[in-house]
Design a protein around this motif. Sequence first.
Motif, mmCIF file in Angstrom:
data_model
loop_
_atom_site.group_PDB
_atom_site.id
_atom_site.type_symbol
_atom_site.label_atom_id
_atom_site.label_comp_id
_atom_site.label_asym_id
_atom_site.label_seq_id
_atom_site.Cartn_x
_atom_site.Cartn_y
_atom_site.Cartn_z
ATOM 1 N N UNK A 1 0.861 -1.173 0.000
ATOM 2 C CA UNK A 1 0.000 0.000 0.000
ATOM 3 C C UNK A 1 0.904 1.231 0.000
ATOM 4 N N UNK A 2 0.343 2.340 -0.395
ATOM 5 C CA UNK A 2 1.091 3.598 -0.397
ATOM 6 C C UNK A 2 0.405 4.557 0.555
ATOM 7 N N UNK A 3 1.183 5.073 1.496
ATOM 8 C CA UNK A 3 0.674 6.023 2.483
ATOM 9 C C UNK A 3 1.529 7.279 2.375
ATOM 10 N N UNK A 4 0.880 8.390 2.084
ATOM 11 C CA UNK A 4 1.573 9.675 1.947
ATOM 12 C C UNK A 4 2.748 9.561 0.976
ATOM 13 N N UNK A 5 2.537 8.844 -0.108
ATOM 14 C CA UNK A 5 3.563 8.711 -1.135
ATOM 15 C C UNK A 5 4.651 7.695 -0.838
ATOM 16 N N UNK A 6 4.537 7.002 0.281
ATOM 17 C CA UNK A 6 5.556 6.031 0.672
ATOM 18 C C UNK A 6 4.989 4.613 0.616
ATOM 19 N N UNK A 7 5.610 3.730 -0.155
ATOM 20 C CA UNK A 7 5.122 2.348 -0.196
ATOM 21 C C UNK A 7 5.488 1.596 1.082
ATOM 22 N N UNK A 8 4.582 0.762 1.515
ATOM 23 C CA UNK A 8 4.825 -0.111 2.657
ATOM 24 C C UNK A 8 4.045 -1.391 2.425
ATOM 25 N N UNK A 9 4.403 -2.434 3.114
ATOM 26 C CA UNK A 9 3.659 -3.681 2.973
ATOM 27 C C UNK A 9 2.947 -3.982 4.281
ATOM 28 N N UNK A 10 1.788 -4.575 4.133
ATOM 29 C CA UNK A 10 0.950 -4.929 5.277
ATOM 30 C C UNK A 10 0.555 -6.387 5.117
ATOM 31 N N UNK A 11 0.656 -7.142 6.187
ATOM 32 C CA UNK A 11 0.228 -8.541 6.197
ATOM 33 C C UNK A 11 -1.035 -8.664 7.037
ATOM 34 N N UNK A 12 -2.121 -9.030 6.373
ATOM 35 C CA UNK A 12 -3.401 -9.241 7.051
ATOM 36 C C UNK A 12 -4.002 -10.551 6.574
ATOM 37 N N UNK A 13 -4.761 -11.174 7.431
ATOM 38 C CA UNK A 13 -5.489 -12.372 7.047
ATOM 39 C C UNK A 13 -6.551 -11.976 6.012
ATOM 40 N N UNK A 14 -6.906 -12.921 5.112
ATOM 41 C CA UNK A 14 -7.876 -12.599 4.057
ATOM 42 C C UNK A 14 -9.178 -11.983 4.568
#
Length: 77
Positions: A13-26
């Motif tokens: 996902x991109x937050x305030x122009x910064x990409x990051x990864x998030x791990x969530x259950x489906x």
Amino acid sequence: MTQPFYPPVKRSVTIAGHPTSISLEPMFWDALEAEAARQALPVNALVARIDVERMAADDPPNLTSAIRQWLWRGRAD
């Protein structure tokens, strides 16, 4: 019939122009996407809103935990 357990799925996902990864259950990804659609927002925008709320906390949790709690809190309201 009970639903089986699933491992987390990692997405970018991109937050305030910064990409990051998030791990969530489906089930949490499904809930996040449904809430974003309900609010007529892209998922990135909803995650950014949750992130702003998270950072305002006295002792902010990590983003993944904040998303889960935000989604759960919304279901309880």
